[in-house]
Write a protein that holds these residues in place. Structure first.
Motif, PDB file in Angstrom:
ATOM      1  N   LEU A 166       0.837  -1.195   0.000  1.00 25.46           N
ATOM      2  CA  LEU A 166       0.000   0.000   0.000  1.00 25.46           C
ATOM      3  C   LEU A 166       0.873   1.246   0.000  1.00 25.46           C
ATOM      4  CD1 LEU A 166      -2.517  -1.102   2.783  1.00 25.46           C
ATOM      5  CD2 LEU A 166      -2.921  -1.141   0.316  1.00 25.46           C
ATOM      6  N   ASP A 167       0.376   2.312  -0.634  1.00 25.29           N
ATOM      7  CA  ASP A 167       1.089   3.580  -0.599  1.00 25.29           C
ATOM      8  C   ASP A 167       0.869   4.269   0.735  1.00 25.29           C
ATOM      9  OD1 ASP A 167       2.260   3.473  -3.095  1.00 25.29           O
ATOM     10  OD2 ASP A 167       0.519   4.333  -4.105  1.00 25.29           O
ATOM     11  N   ALA A 168       1.884   4.964   1.208  1.00 22.34           N
ATOM     12  CA  ALA A 168       1.784   5.667   2.485  1.00 22.34           C
ATOM     13  C   ALA A 168       0.815   6.835   2.370  1.00 22.34           C
ATOM     14  CB  ALA A 168       3.160   6.176   2.905  1.00 22.34           C
ATOM     15  N   SER A 169       0.230   7.208   3.492  1.00 22.62           N
ATOM     16  CA  SER A 169      -0.633   8.389   3.538  1.00 22.62           C
ATOM     17  C   SER A 169       0.227   9.635   3.674  1.00 22.62           C
ATOM     18  CB  SER A 169      -1.593   8.305   4.733  1.00 22.62           C
ATOM     19  OG  SER A 169      -2.500   7.233   4.575  1.00 22.62           O
ATOM     20  N   THR A 170      -0.165  10.697   2.981  1.00 24.29           N
ATOM     21  CA  THR A 170       0.499  11.993   3.091  1.00 24.29           C
ATOM     22  C   THR A 170      -0.557  13.047   3.400  1.00 24.29           C
ATOM     23  OG1 THR A 170       0.235  12.482   0.729  1.00 24.29           O
ATOM     24  CG2 THR A 170       2.229  11.281   1.386  1.00 24.29           C
ATOM     25  N   HIS A 171      -0.095  14.245   3.731  1.00 24.34           N
ATOM     26  CA  HIS A 171      -1.045  15.303   4.061  1.00 24.34           C
ATOM     27  C   HIS A 171      -1.966  15.625   2.887  1.00 24.34           C
ATOM     28  CE1 HIS A 171       1.687  16.014   7.472  1.00 24.34           C
ATOM     29  NE2 HIS A 171       0.637  16.548   8.052  1.00 24.34           N
ATOM     30  N   GLY A 172      -1.445  15.473   1.666  1.00 21.93           N
ATOM     31  CA  GLY A 172      -2.259  15.772   0.494  1.00 21.93           C
ATOM     32  C   GLY A 172      -3.414  14.816   0.290  1.00 21.93           C
ATOM     33  N   MET A 173      -3.360  13.651   0.939  1.00 19.17           N
ATOM     34  CA  MET A 173      -4.429  12.661   0.814  1.00 19.17           C
ATOM     35  C   MET A 173      -5.522  12.840   1.869  1.00 19.17           C
ATOM     36  SD  MET A 173      -2.263   9.168   0.297  1.00 19.17           S
ATOM     37  CE  MET A 173      -1.065   8.930  -1.021  1.00 19.17           C
ATOM     38  N   MET A 174      -5.288  13.710   2.836  1.00 19.41           N
ATOM     39  CA  MET A 174      -6.145  13.736   4.009  1.00 19.41           C
ATOM     40  C   MET A 174      -7.191  14.845   3.953  1.00 19.41           C
ATOM     41  SD  MET A 174      -3.248  12.991   6.871  1.00 19.41           S
ATOM     42  CE  MET A 174      -4.442  13.093   8.201  1.00 19.41           C
ATOM     43  N   GLY A 175      -8.250  14.653   4.713  1.00 27.48           N
ATOM     44  CA  GLY A 175      -9.293  15.665   4.791  1.00 27.48           C
ATOM     45  C   GLY A 175     -10.167  15.421   6.010  1.00 27.48           C
ATOM     46  N   PHE A 176     -10.997  16.393   6.314  1.00 25.43           N
ATOM     47  CA  PHE A 176     -11.966  16.263   7.394  1.00 25.43           C
ATOM     48  C   PHE A 176     -13.325  15.930   6.781  1.00 25.43           C
ATOM     49  CE2 PHE A 176      -8.722  19.153   9.053  1.00 25.43           C
ATOM     50  CZ  PHE A 176      -8.444  18.537  10.271  1.00 25.43           C
ATOM     51  N   GLY A 177     -14.172  15.292   7.560  1.00 20.40           N
ATOM     52  CA  GLY A 177     -15.474  14.934   7.031  1.00 20.40           C
ATOM     53  C   GLY A 177     -16.450  14.571   8.120  1.00 20.40           C
ATOM     54  N   GLU A 178     -17.570  14.026   7.710  1.00 25.01           N
ATOM     55  CA  GLU A 178     -18.594  13.586   8.658  1.00 25.01           C
ATOM     56  C   GLU A 178     -19.004  12.157   8.335  1.00 25.01           C
ATOM     57  OE1 GLU A 178     -21.871  16.235   8.270  1.00 25.01           O
ATOM     58  OE2 GLU A 178     -22.247  15.771   6.156  1.00 25.01           O
ATOM     59  N   LEU A 179     -19.218  11.372   9.375  1.00 28.11           N
ATOM     60  CA  LEU A 179     -19.593   9.965   9.235  1.00 28.11           C
ATOM     61  C   LEU A 179     -21.041   9.809   9.685  1.00 28.11           C
ATOM     62  CD1 LEU A 179     -18.704   7.025   8.647  1.00 28.11           C
ATOM     63  CD2 LEU A 179     -17.989   6.874  11.034  1.00 28.11           C
ATOM     64  N   LYS A 180     -21.885   9.310   8.802  1.00 34.08           N
ATOM     65  CA  LYS A 180     -23.302   9.148   9.093  1.00 34.08           C
ATOM     66  C   LYS A 180     -23.543   7.840   9.854  1.00 34.08           C
ATOM     67  CE  LYS A 180     -24.402  12.763   6.526  1.00 34.08           C
ATOM     68  NZ  LYS A 180     -24.946  13.999   7.107  1.00 34.08           N
ATOM     69  N   SER A 181     -24.638   7.804  10.592  1.00 32.44           N
ATOM     70  CA  SER A 181     -25.005   6.582  11.304  1.00 32.44           C
ATOM     71  C   SER A 181     -25.336   5.458  10.332  1.00 32.44           C
ATOM     72  CB  SER A 181     -26.202   6.843  12.226  1.00 32.44           C
ATOM     73  OG  SER A 181     -27.319   7.318  11.476  1.00 32.44           O
ATOM     74  N   SER A 182     -25.607   5.815   9.069  1.00 30.22           N
ATOM     75  CA  SER A 182     -25.909   4.816   8.040  1.00 30.22           C
ATOM     76  C   SER A 182     -24.646   4.097   7.564  1.00 30.22           C
ATOM     77  CB  SER A 182     -26.587   5.489   6.844  1.00 30.22           C
ATOM     78  OG  SER A 182     -25.728   6.481   6.296  1.00 30.22           O
ATOM     79  N   GLY A 183     -23.477   4.655   7.930  1.00 32.17           N
ATOM     80  CA  GLY A 183     -22.221   4.058   7.478  1.00 32.17           C
ATOM     81  C   GLY A 183     -21.588   4.827   6.332  1.00 32.17           C
ATOM     82  N   TYR A 184     -22.301   5.786   5.738  1.00 32.95           N
ATOM     83  CA  TYR A 184     -21.754   6.611   4.665  1.00 32.95           C
ATOM     84  C   TYR A 184     -20.957   7.763   5.269  1.00 32.95           C
ATOM     85  CZ  TYR A 184     -24.644   4.222   1.214  1.00 32.95           C
ATOM     86  OH  TYR A 184     -25.198   3.286   0.391  1.00 32.95           O
ATOM     87  N   PHE A 185     -20.006   8.282   4.505  1.00 30.72           N
ATOM     88  CA  PHE A 185     -19.231   9.425   4.976  1.00 30.72           C
ATOM     89  C   PHE A 185     -19.102  10.445   3.857  1.00 30.72           C
ATOM     90  CE2 PHE A 185     -16.021   6.966   2.806  1.00 30.72           C
ATOM     91  CZ  PHE A 185     -15.146   7.895   2.289  1.00 30.72           C
ATOM     92  N   ARG A 186     -18.796  11.667   4.238  1.00 25.43           N
ATOM     93  CA  ARG A 186     -18.657  12.751   3.262  1.00 25.43           C
ATOM     94  C   ARG A 186     -17.511  13.666   3.679  1.00 25.43           C
ATOM     95  NH1 ARG A 186     -23.956  15.527   2.227  1.00 25.43           N
ATOM     96  NH2 ARG A 186     -23.936  14.330   0.283  1.00 25.43           N
ATOM     97  N   TYR A 187     -16.725  14.102   2.671  1.00 26.73           N
ATOM     98  CA  TYR A 187     -15.699  15.104   2.927  1.00 26.73           C
ATOM     99  C   TYR A 187     -16.369  16.456   3.194  1.00 26.73           C
ATOM    100  CZ  TYR A 187     -11.927  12.141   1.051  1.00 26.73           C
ATOM    101  OH  TYR A 187     -11.013  11.149   0.836  1.00 26.73           O
ATOM    102  N   THR A 188     -15.853  17.171   4.173  1.00 25.51           N
ATOM    103  CA  THR A 188     -16.284  18.548   4.384  1.00 25.51           C
ATOM    104  C   THR A 188     -15.147  19.527   4.093  1.00 25.51           C
ATOM    105  OG1 THR A 188     -15.718  18.370   6.739  1.00 25.51           O
ATOM    106  CG2 THR A 188     -18.017  17.927   6.103  1.00 25.51           C
ATOM    107  N   ARG A 189     -13.897  19.059   4.237  1.00 25.92           N
ATOM    108  CA  ARG A 189     -12.743  19.907   3.896  1.00 25.92           C
ATOM    109  C   ARG A 189     -11.566  19.031   3.540  1.00 25.92           C
ATOM    110  NH1 ARG A 189      -8.524  22.740   6.789  1.00 25.92           N
ATOM    111  NH2 ARG A 189      -9.354  22.029   8.795  1.00 25.92           N
ATOM    112  N   ALA A 190     -11.110  19.136   2.313  1.00 23.29           N
ATOM    113  CA  ALA A 190      -9.949  18.366   1.857  1.00 23.29           C
ATOM    114  C   ALA A 190      -8.683  19.183   2.108  1.00 23.29           C
ATOM    115  CB  ALA A 190     -10.079  18.042   0.374  1.00 23.29           C
TER     116      ALA A 190
END
Length: 318
Positions: free
Chosen positions: A41-65
């Motif tokens: 696997l490729d390592a994670s870097t800051h450019g890959m990361m973001g903030f988001g919200e996780l729904k109780s349904s199991g879905y998630f969404r980015y709010t800030r990349a």
């Protein structure tokens, strides 16, 4: 930690993981364990990361990349990516839930013993080599090598009275901090193999050259670092009586992916070297002034003058 169907890794914000740096280290430690369990696997870097919200349904969404790669993931997730980016979704790499769980469990067996290695450095060194980022592969790879060497030294040489003999000799050896004599003595004591010793000796010389002279780092030198690190981890695991799934990690560079990495580190791919019959998807390139089929204004920008590199070379030869 959770895993999305698109390959995203999710960590709820907690007191112990409250910053991007802490999250990146956590992601890379998990990826390093899966690497030792057989998943490259490729390592994670800051450019890959973001903030988001996780729904109780199991879905998630980015709010800030936080970076461009996360922005691309967000665009793909929300249907905002263009046609060229969507091509990558037609043949995605697929990893099953069982493969992830098995690989992580296998790798954690090694890391439960290999306590002095910063696991994030393993994944960062390996993925840097895959991307032909040779300087990063050298820096992360050598630091990780020194950490593993130190643990092998402490546990299997300093900790074995049959090898070092007297307490006085042990005290002298325990004060050793130079990697060169450590490798020499570990090889003489048959604690590490001759193969690992030779690989690390070449890597150490390349590291010294880079530290004192700077400049470029060849793909072959970076490869010695990463392969030496993986060999060390394999031999440490054998000494501890545990298995690793790392045997295929270096084989990747002997296959076409490795050839592509070495090629990309040297020069750009030329049109005559492309197998155009194998191309499946086409997209018309955006035209710019200077292209053959450009239909706009042909005037040059002020101050722009193109030089023929071959003519300049011929002038030097004369």
């Amino acid at each position: 930690m959770g895993f999305g169907f698109d390959g995203s890794m999710l960590i709820p914000r907690t007191p112990s993981v409250s910053t991007p740096d802490a999250a990146m280290d956590c992601f890379n430690c998990v990826k390093a364990a899966m690497m030792l369990g057989g998943l490259a696997l490729d390592a994670s870097t800051h450019g890959m990361m973001g903030f988001g919200e996780l729904k109780s349904s199991g879905y998630f969404r980015y709010t800030r990349a936080l970076g461009s790669e996360a922005q691309i993931s967000q665009a793909l997730q929300e249907g905002g990516a263009g046609g060229q980016l969507n091509i990558s979704l037609l043949s995605p790499r697929r990893i099953t839930e069982k493969e992830v769980g098995d690989a992580y469990a296998e790798g954690q067996k090694v890391f439960s013993h290999l306590t002095k290695l910063n696991a994030a450095y393993l994944s960062l060194a390996y993925s840097s080599l895959r991307r032909s980022e040779t300087r990063n592969a050298l820096v992360f790879g050598w630091v990780a090598c020194e950490q593993v060497i130190q643990q092998i030294w402490d546990e299997f040489l300093i900790g074995n009275q049959d090898i070092y003999g007297t307490e006085k000799r042990r005290k002298g050896l325990k004060a050793t901090r130079n990697v060169a004599p450590m490798l020499e003595l570990l090889a003489l004591a048959k604690i590490i193999s001759e193969d690992a010793y030779e690989t690390l000796a070449v890597a150490r010389k390349a590291r010294n050259d880079f530290a004192h002279k700077g400049g470029a780092v060849t793909f072959d030198s970076a490869f010695e670092y990463v392969s030496g690190l993986i060999l060390l981890i394999q031999e440490f695991a054998e000494l501890k009586g545990v298995s690793t799934g790392t045997s295929h990690l270096l084989e990747i560079f002997d296959a076409s992916e490795g050839k592509d990495a070495k090629h990309s580190a040297k020069e750009a791919t030329k049109a005559e070297n492309v197998d155009w019959e194998s191309v499946k998807y086409w997209r018309e390139m955006y035209k710019i002034p200077g292209d053959e089929k450009w239909e706009g204004d042909d005037s040059l920008l002020d101050g722009i003058e193109l030089m023929d590199a071959t003519e300049e070379a011929n002038e030097k030869d004369d």
